[in-house]
Design an enzyme around this catalytic site. Sequence first.
Site, PDB file in Angstrom:
ATOM      1  N   GLY A   1       7.722 -23.419  -6.647  1.00  0.00           N
ATOM      2  CA  GLY A   1       7.431 -22.637  -5.452  1.00  0.00           C
ATOM      3  C   GLY A   1       8.395 -23.098  -4.178  1.00  0.00           C
TER       4      GLY A   1
ATOM      5  N   GLU B   1      -1.614 -27.685   0.261  1.00  0.00           N
ATOM      6  CA  GLU B   1      -3.213 -27.210   0.551  1.00  0.00           C
ATOM      7  C   GLU B   1      -4.166 -28.236   0.314  1.00  0.00           C
ATOM      8  OE1 GLU B   1      -4.204 -23.404  -1.394  1.00  0.00           O
ATOM      9  OE2 GLU B   1      -2.028 -23.368  -2.098  1.00  0.00           O
TER      10      GLU B   1
ATOM     11  N   LYS C   1      -1.783 -25.665   4.929  1.00  0.00           N
ATOM     12  CA  LYS C   1      -2.745 -24.803   4.999  1.00  0.00           C
ATOM     13  C   LYS C   1      -3.890 -25.631   5.629  1.00  0.00           C
ATOM     14  CE  LYS C   1      -3.511 -21.558   1.844  1.00  0.00           C
ATOM     15  NZ  LYS C   1      -3.839 -20.701   0.757  1.00  0.00           N
TER      16      LYS C   1
ATOM     17  N   ASP D   1       3.699 -17.667  -5.350  1.00  0.00           N
ATOM     18  CA  ASP D   1       3.384 -16.653  -6.193  1.00  0.00           C
ATOM     19  C   ASP D   1       1.916 -16.541  -6.561  1.00  0.00           C
ATOM     20  OD1 ASP D   1       2.793 -18.175  -9.503  1.00  0.00           O
ATOM     21  OD2 ASP D   1       2.836 -19.280  -7.831  1.00  0.00           O
TER      22      ASP D   1
END
Length: 178
Positions: free
Chosen positions: A47, A107, A135, A163
């Site tokens: 990522g 996250e 997040k 993704d």
Amino acid sequence: MNLIIKDKELQLYYSKEQLKNMVGKTANQISNDYQDKHPIFIGVLNGAFMFMSDLIRAIDPQLKFQIDFIKLSSYEGSKSTGIVKALSGLKNDIKGRNVIVVEDIIETGLTITAVIEEMKKLEPATIKLCACFLKTGKQKINIKPDYLCTEIEDKFIIGYGLDWDEFGRGLDQLYYIQ
């Protein structure tokens, strides 16, 4: 033009220009903090590749640094498994080095905590965390990046390296699934 991936319509979250500005500000902070410190940037794949590429190009060209990558995984489809799987390791020795771990998104905090714990075993001088996105409302481990482009809402985002089952990583803007 509507973007559709896996039968889902994508909505624009951040444009190329917005991303460039956020990354530029973060790169300036790092450039100021690391003059004469010769850091090594370690990107968490897959990522972080787009973010790290843009970040490195925005760093002060006078700053002497190296780059490396580590590949980990904790996702299957659109859900985190909660289990971090190390897939490949570092090429450089980081003992005594100033390490900046570059992550696309934080996250739950599980993945990046596992990365940092593994890095500590290699005895770097310092470890700092740089993330593009944090997040809100998803963290299981409270971890705050030393360098952060922006906080985002609890939406499933795609593009700019992120993704959905390996689709959409190459999008040069950030989208969320409607």
